[in-house]
Every structure is written in C-alpha cells, then in structure tokens.
Design an enzyme around this catalytic site. Structure first.
Site, PDB file in Angstrom:
ATOM      1  N   ILE A 182      20.836   0.369  -9.710  1.00  0.00           N
ATOM      2  CA  ILE A 182      20.755   0.559 -11.159  1.00  0.00           C
ATOM      3  C   ILE A 182      19.542   1.389 -11.573  1.00  0.00           C
ATOM      4  O   ILE A 182      19.417   1.794 -12.728  1.00  0.00           O
ATOM      5  CB  ILE A 182      20.784  -0.814 -11.875  1.00  0.00           C
ATOM      6  N   GLU A 229      11.969   4.607  -9.971  1.00  0.00           N
ATOM      7  CA  GLU A 229      11.212   4.333 -11.211  1.00  0.00           C
ATOM      8  C   GLU A 229       9.789   3.812 -11.004  1.00  0.00           C
ATOM      9  O   GLU A 229       9.236   3.129 -11.874  1.00  0.00           O
ATOM     10  CB  GLU A 229      11.996   3.362 -12.126  1.00  0.00           C
ATOM     11  N   ASP A 253      20.647   4.583 -19.591  1.00  0.00           N
ATOM     12  CA  ASP A 253      20.729   3.128 -19.739  1.00  0.00           C
ATOM     13  C   ASP A 253      20.853   2.719 -21.198  1.00  0.00           C
ATOM     14  O   ASP A 253      20.102   3.211 -22.038  1.00  0.00           O
ATOM     15  CB  ASP A 253      19.438   2.478 -19.193  1.00  0.00           C
ATOM     16  N   HIS A 282      18.392 -11.418 -10.585  1.00  0.00           N
ATOM     17  CA  HIS A 282      17.376 -12.336 -11.100  1.00  0.00           C
ATOM     18  C   HIS A 282      17.057 -13.430 -10.102  1.00  0.00           C
ATOM     19  O   HIS A 282      16.101 -14.171 -10.266  1.00  0.00           O
ATOM     20  CB  HIS A 282      17.839 -12.964 -12.414  1.00  0.00           C
TER      21      HIS A 282
HETATM   22  N1  GLN Z   1      17.306   1.587 -14.936  1.00  0.00           N
HETATM   23  C1  GLN Z   1      16.689   0.368 -15.342  1.00  0.00           C
HETATM   24  C2  GLN Z   1      16.206  -0.397 -14.115  1.00  0.00           C
HETATM   25  O1  GLN Z   1      16.835  -0.337 -13.120  1.00  0.00           O
HETATM   26  C3  GLN Z   1      17.633  -0.489 -16.127  1.00  0.00           C
HETATM   27  C4  GLN Z   1      16.953  -1.721 -16.657  1.00  0.00           C
HETATM   28  C5  GLN Z   1      17.792  -2.555 -17.588  1.00  0.00           C
HETATM   29  O2  GLN Z   1      18.978  -2.524 -17.528  1.00  0.00           O
HETATM   30  N2  GLN Z   1      17.196  -3.327 -18.433  1.00  0.00           N
HETATM   31  O3  GLN Z   1      15.209  -1.074 -14.133  1.00  0.00           O
HETATM   32 ZN    ZN Z   2      20.316  -4.182 -16.560  1.00  0.00          ZN
END
Ligand code: GLN
Ligand code: ZN
Length: 761
Positions: free
Chosen positions: A435, A488, A603, A698
């Site tokens: 993600i 990131e 996002d 999580h």
């Molecule tokens: N691209 C973001 C991440 O991977 C997405 C975070 C989110 O969905 N809150 O941290």
């Molecule tokens: Zn998310």
C-alpha cells in the site's frame, strides 16, 4: 443579560500535558496521585482561562482522562464483563483497560471499540450495552469536579451527553435487541444525576444531544419527547445542545422539547431564522456563532449583526456560544511564536475564542466601552486578510475557472486502458503489491529528527533516505512482489508531507487537537490558494524506479484526504479548495509520468469521512469528491495505471461513487471482516481492478499462506479473478521488517498457488 458560554474546553492542556502524563502513568513512571494532580492542574488552568476571558460559566464534565463518552459509561456502570475490576484495583485502571484493552489479570483482551465522533477527527469509545443492562451512578467524578470548580466560581455549568445520543452511539452485545428498550432504565439514572446536580446548587446543565442533527427514525424522534418530559427537576434548567449541522427536519421537535434552552450550531447550520420563528416563548436560545471546529478568528462585526438581529426578536433570551465544543480546536494561539504574523492575526484558538464569545455577549449587553474599537480592529483584520497577497493567487484562480469536464475524465474507458496497461506492465494474474509505506524504523525517525534539528545536512539526509529506498526495493525484489513501492521513508505524515511543499499551507508548533486518548494530531492550516511550485515526490520515486525493471508505484495523498485532515479555509467553499489541491496533484502526476513512472497511487483514506451527516447532502459531496479525485488523476495516457487506496470497505452506500472514481485499481481493507464487506460488490458489477486487503497490518500476527489463499478464494466469489490483486490492507509503516518480510513472503506464495490453480481452469 446575554450570557457568554462555550460548549466545552480542550482537555489536553496547552502543551499536550495530558498526553505526557497519561503515557508516563501507563509506563509506571508516575503514580496515580501524580496523574490526578496533573489533571487537576489542567482543569484549574482551563478554568482560570475561562474566568479571565469573562465566560459566564465554568465548564465541568468536559475534562476527561481519555474520552467523555467513556466517562459517562463508567459513571453509569456500563463496563463489559471482560473488564470487571480486579480485587483492589483503582477505578482509573479499570477505566484505562476499557479504553486500551487488557483483562483484569493483565492479559490482553480486546479493547472497547473506538469510532469517529460524528464527522470530526475525534474518536470516542463505543459503549457496549447488554440486553439486561443496568444503570446506576457508580462513579462520582462529575460531582467532585463540580465541587472543585465551585471553589472558583458560583456559576458552574456541567456538560453531559444526553441519554438518546448516548444510546444511539452505543452498540449492543449478544443477540440483537432494540436499544430503545433500555431507555426507561437510562431515563431513571439520568433523573438521579440531574437531581444530584440540583443538590449541588447547579442552575444550568448543558445536555448534549448532537444526534438531533442526524436523520432520525420516527421512534427515536418520539423517544426525545418522552425522555425530556421525564427529565424534569425543579429549579434545574436544561440547555439542550445540538451541533455539527443544522437541525434539519428535527427543528420542530428540538425546539418543542420541554427544556429551558436550546443551542444551535450557527456556523455549520443555516437555520437561525427558522428556529427563532418557532422558538417557544420563555425558551433560551444559545446561538453557536464562534466556530468550534476551525481556527479562524470570528468576523466580529458580522457575528454581532447576526446576533443583534436575533436579540431584537428574543431579547434577553439570547445566549452566545461556540458552535460546538472547543475540543476540536487547539488551545492557545499565543504559544505560536514562529507563525507568520499576518497568518497568526487571522487565527483564534480556544482561549481566543472564549474571548470572542464574551466580547459578543458584552457588546449585545452594551456593557463594554470598547465595542467600536474592537469591532474596528476586527474589521481591519478581516479586510487585510481578504486583500492579502498571501491568500490570493490569480494564476490558481484562473486555472480553476478553466477546468473543463474532459480534464476530469480519462481519455478512454477502463476496458481500453486495461489492454494498454497490460501491454505496458506485463503483470501476472493476481498481481502482488503493497500500500505504500514500509517500516518507519527508529533509524528513519532519528534521521528526520537530526535533519530537522540541523545535526545533519540536507545532503546527508537525502543520501540516507535513498539508502532506505534502495533497501526497500531490494527487499521487494527478493520477496518477488510485482508492483513495487519506494516505502515512504521520507514522510512522517501523508498530509503534512504534501502540505509542507504546497503553497497555501501553514503549520503551527502547538496546534494540537485530541484524536483519541493520548493521541493528538496537528492539522495543517490551508489559508490560501493552493499550488505546487516544484515536484514533490518525483526524485524519490525516480530513484526507486532506477533500481529495478519492475514497475514502481508512486504515492500521492488525494485531494479529499488532504482537505479532510487539515483546517480548511472558510472564505471559499471546500469544493473550490479541493479543486485547487487536485490541480496541484495533477501537476505532480504529469511530472511522474514524464519521469517514466507507469503506476501512480492516489490515497483517499479520508474519502468516506467527509460524508455529510445528513443523507440529503451525500450526493453533492460524493459528486464533488469524485470530480476532485478525477481531476488529479485523469491527465495521463491510457497505459498509466492509477491506483487508489481506502482503509475500509464499507461501500454498501457509496459503491457507485467509488466506481465513479474510475481508478484502474483500488486497494481496500477487508481482512478484518474476512472479506464479508465485499458483499457490497455482490450486487454491483464493479468494473475495474480490486485488491481486497488479505491481512491486517494492525496486528503483529503473520498470516499463513493457506489463510491468504482462502481469503482470496472467498473474494473470488464476488469479484472476477482477472480483476483481483493481492496486497496487505494498509501501509506497513507501523510494523517491523521481520514481520513485514514473513507476511509478504506468505502473501507472494499465496499468489503463486492461486495463479497455478486459476490458470488451469
Ligand atoms: N500510502 C499510505 C501508507 O502506506 C496509505 C496510508 C493510509 O491508508 N492511511 O502508509
Ligand atoms: Zn490504509
């Protein structure tokens, strides 16, 4: 005399004192008595501020160790069995266990659910009610706080969440039952509380019923009538408070309820005249005219004009208030020493807002000599702001005006784009991806700290971040993922990172707002026209892409999320601001494509949060939100693949809008409900590709390969195999590398098994 009051003061303290105290207490670094002493100090500081601002009441019940809804549950004895106190346990510890999840023996049990407080970024602890639920006054903190406040002033106004909102916001345990069946019992305990408040010499109680701004079923509307009829205590006045929107269809109901006063939100609601017209004689009307949800100074002349108009009709029955609790605002603007002085002059935080409220009331009462001087000072700021070159950017405004429908539409439909993307990306069936974020290790956080404090140079910082990117790429290549990300490492927050680079954003030092418990957020302030002066992500992504032949997916934060997690302008519509952000993002998208990037994720985790409280406004919001997303994402050729990500999949009521985003791929959260939420896709033929999250990021638990295969097979019942992607359900920044590697290894193995199985059939 017009009364000045606020609906609740922030409880975190000017320097997040409560956060630090809680965290130290949880770590065992301070005792319970020390914690209580800090809380007492915060309450007393808050009251001192209210006295100094000339507020007519000191507020009680707005302070909370964690959450005011949890406080109420606790006071009423609503404590699920799994948290029953251990022998000798101090109540505060039981209370924290409910919020944070651990059983009396100290073993883990699941915490009470936490959810968003209406459309704010505050989260409350959801009460759990059983069918046999009993209520009684089990804890008396509200009354001890009152005694504490009465040492400072005779006029104390307790604030308590009303019984119907409490019930509405709670969830049931065990076999489903109608929550309203508990109402008679709840009414009795509320009557006990009110009787006790009267015995404490309380004259006015603020009873919050924010659900009155929602679309309420008929039997809930009726329940209001009977409840407030029941809650009558001699010599005790109830101020029924509503906020976050206007009363809509409940206007008649709310005004007619047998309470001494009614509060309406005059910032978000636009119903003052209608309410004044139907207000029963003798009823107080509190007009919430100072914005409790945003940080702008009030235009005092305009507010006074509105209030004078009301006063002419209802006279002394007018009160002046904040629109809602100031919980949603930072504490004290004076602490900001680094803000640009112009921008600072446009702002008011909670303390300043209390002063504004008092000024307006005094001005109505003609009891202040300096009315005109203060109004002129306010006018000057209003006009300086209006004309400020910092806010207005003619180029941005022109660009917004020139937006045409074709700019919000990809050139070709998805079916055509899919062919071009297949040719360009050459991905297998069940492509795997993540993600965006990879573990934010303490090393990365330390680097950022060192860079911010000047211990390392920008060059050194960049070189180190590049190393992190190279490491993340290497890991993904080893794992065999198909669409890679750069990880990131350079971002600490997905909104702040972009806000810091865009024109029109300001950042505070202490502009913290409680999100939940000890967690606070510091939203950026969007004060002016938004534009991008230079690429924001291109260097990092290009570097990542230079390390591999596999596609690297660029990461951007979408317009509705940037908007939703910031303090926004009040001098233009949200929609206009969203458009500006979208245009700035489209510039970035274009530059990424120029740099050879083939996959771009935008996002939108806050997309759903922005939904208005009243359903009749949903379609307008969704249309604007979809257009903003598409404006940021449409300026590219067919072969470029746009992804979006949302941290949920409650799409039953918004699936059409989600499909309308026309993202080539959407990744969503579905693992916690074991794909149950994909039911939204059962009756809706979702046209584009979907990556239903296959494991919960999580949790530190490593998902097994067969578990992932099983989940994907379940997903395949709702979505065609050729549309499915495989990915975790959110970013991995909170996990460590060891867990991440193990989980992704199993995820890739699952993809291989599935490819084998489905390519045979
Ligand atoms: N691209 C973001 C991440 O991977 C997405 C975070 C989110 O969905 N809150 O941290
Ligand atoms: Zn998310």
């Amino acid at each position: 005399m017009t009364i000045a009051h606020h609906l609740g003061f922030p409880r975190i303290g000017a320097k997040r004192d409560l956060k630090w105290a809680l965290e130290r207490y949880w770590k065992g670094e301070i005792t319970h008595d020390e914690l209580q002493a800090i809380c007492k100090r915060i309450r007393n500081e808050n009251w001192a501020q209210q006295i100094q601002a000339g507020q007519d009441f000191l507020s009680v019940g707005d302070f909370s160790l964690y959450d005011h809804v949890l406080d109420l549950s606790f006071m009423l004895g609503v404590c699920p069995d799994r948290f029953k106190p251990a022998p000798g346990e101090i109540p505060t510890d039981t209370y924290f266990r409910m919020a944070r999840g651990s059983a009396p023996t100290g073993t883990d049990t699941f915490a009470c659910e936490m959810t968003k407080w209406f459309d704010t970024n505050y989260h409350y602890i959801v009460p759990e009610l059983s069918e046999a639920q009993q209520f009684s006054i089990c804890h008396t903190h509200l009354f001890t706080d009152i005694i504490e406040a009465q040492l400072l002033s005779k006029k104390v106004k307790p604030i308590i969440l009303g019984p119907l909102s409490y019930l509405w916001l709670s969830k049931t345990q065990g076999a489903p039952f109608d929550k309203l069946a508990l109402l008679p019992k709840l009414q009795k305990v509320y009557l006990d509380i009110l009787t006790k408040l009267q015995a404490h010499n309380i004259e006015w109680v603020q009873i919050d019923e924010p659900i009155l701004v929602l679309d309420l079923p008929l039997h809930w509307q009726q329940a209001f009538q009977s409840t407030y009829q029941f809650l009558q205590v001699n010599n005790l006045n109830l101020l029924l408070t509503t906020y976050f929107a206007d009363l809509g269809k409940n206007a008649q109901l709310a005004t007619a309820l047998p309470t001494a006063g009614l509060h309406i939100d005059a910032v978000r609601g636009k119903q003052i005249d209608d309410i004044v017209a139907i207000l029963p004689e003798n009823k107080i009307l509190s007009v919430g005219i100072v914005d409790g949800r945003n940080i702008w100074r009030t235009d005092l002349r305009q507010a006074l004009q509105t209030l004078t108009h009301v006063k002419n009709k209802i006279g002394e029955r007018l009160w002046v208030g904040s629109s809602c609790s100031l919980l949603h605002c930072p504490v004290d603007l004076q602490m900001e020493t680094q803000l640009d002085p112009d921008i600072k002059s446009w702002l008011a935080f909670s303390i300043q807002k209390c002063h504004e409220i008092t000024f307006l009331a005094r001005a109505l009462n003609q009891t202040t000599q300096t009315i005109e001087a203060e109004l002129v000072a306010s006018d000057n700021i209003v006009s300086a702001k209006k004309a400020s070159a910092r806010i207005h950017n003619a180029h941005v405004k022109k660009r917004c005006q020139e937006v045409t429908p074709d700019m919000m539409q990809r050139k070709n439909p998805y079916a055509v784009r899919k062919v071009a993307q297949e040719a360009s990306l050459n991905l297998p069936l069940f492509p795997t991806t993540t993600i965006g974020s990879f573990p934010q290790t303490s090393h990365i956080r330390q680097l950022r700290q060192q860079f911010k404090s000047g211990q390392i140079t920008e060059k050194e910082y960049h070189a180190s971040i590049k190393q992190e990117i190279a490491f993340a790429i290497q890991q993904q290549l080893e794992l065999g993922l198909d669409v890679l990300v750069h990880g990131e490492a350079e971002r600490n927050d997905m909104v702040e990172y972009f806000g810091e680079q865009l024109q029109g954003f300001a950042f505070t030092q202490y502009g913290w707002v409680q999100s939940y418990g000890s967690r606070c957020v510091k939203p950026p302030i969007i004060y002016g026209d938004v534009s991008r002066t230079k690429p924001m992500t291109v260097d990092w992504i290009s570097y990542a892409q230079s390390l591999t032949d596999k596609p690297v997916k660029a990461m951007l934060t979408g317009p509705m999320t940037i908007l939703g997690w910031s303090f926004v302008r009040n001098d233009q519509s949200r929609q206009e601001t969203a458009k500006q952000i979208a245009l700035a993002l489209s510039d970035e998208v274009r530059d990424l494509v120029k740099a050879g990037i083939k996959v771009i994720q935008i996002d939108e985790p806050a997309f759903r949060e922005g939904l208005p409280l009243q359903k009749e406004y949903w379609s307008d919001y969704l249309r604007e939100a979809v257009l903003a997303f598409r404006l940021s994402a449409s300026c590219i050729p067919d072969h470029i693949q746009i992804h979006t990500h949302m941290c949920y999949s409650e799409f039953n009521d918004t699936i059409e809008a989600i499909a309308n985003l026309d993202a080539d791929v959407i990744t969503i959260e579905t693992s916690r409900s074991a794909m149950e939420l994909l039911k939204a896709f059962e009756n809706f033929n979702y046209p584009n590709d979907i990556g239903p999250g296959v494991y919960d990021i999580h949790s530190p638990r490593i998902p097994t390969t067969s578990e992932i295969v099983h989940l994907l097979e379940k997903a395949a019942a709702f979505i065609q195999v050729k549309q499915l992607w495989i990915n975790p359900d959110c970013g991995l920044k909170t996990r460590d590398w060891k867990e991440t590697r193990l989980a992704l290894k199993n995820m890739v193995s699952a993809a291989m098994l599935l490819r084998e199985k489905y390519s045979l059939t």
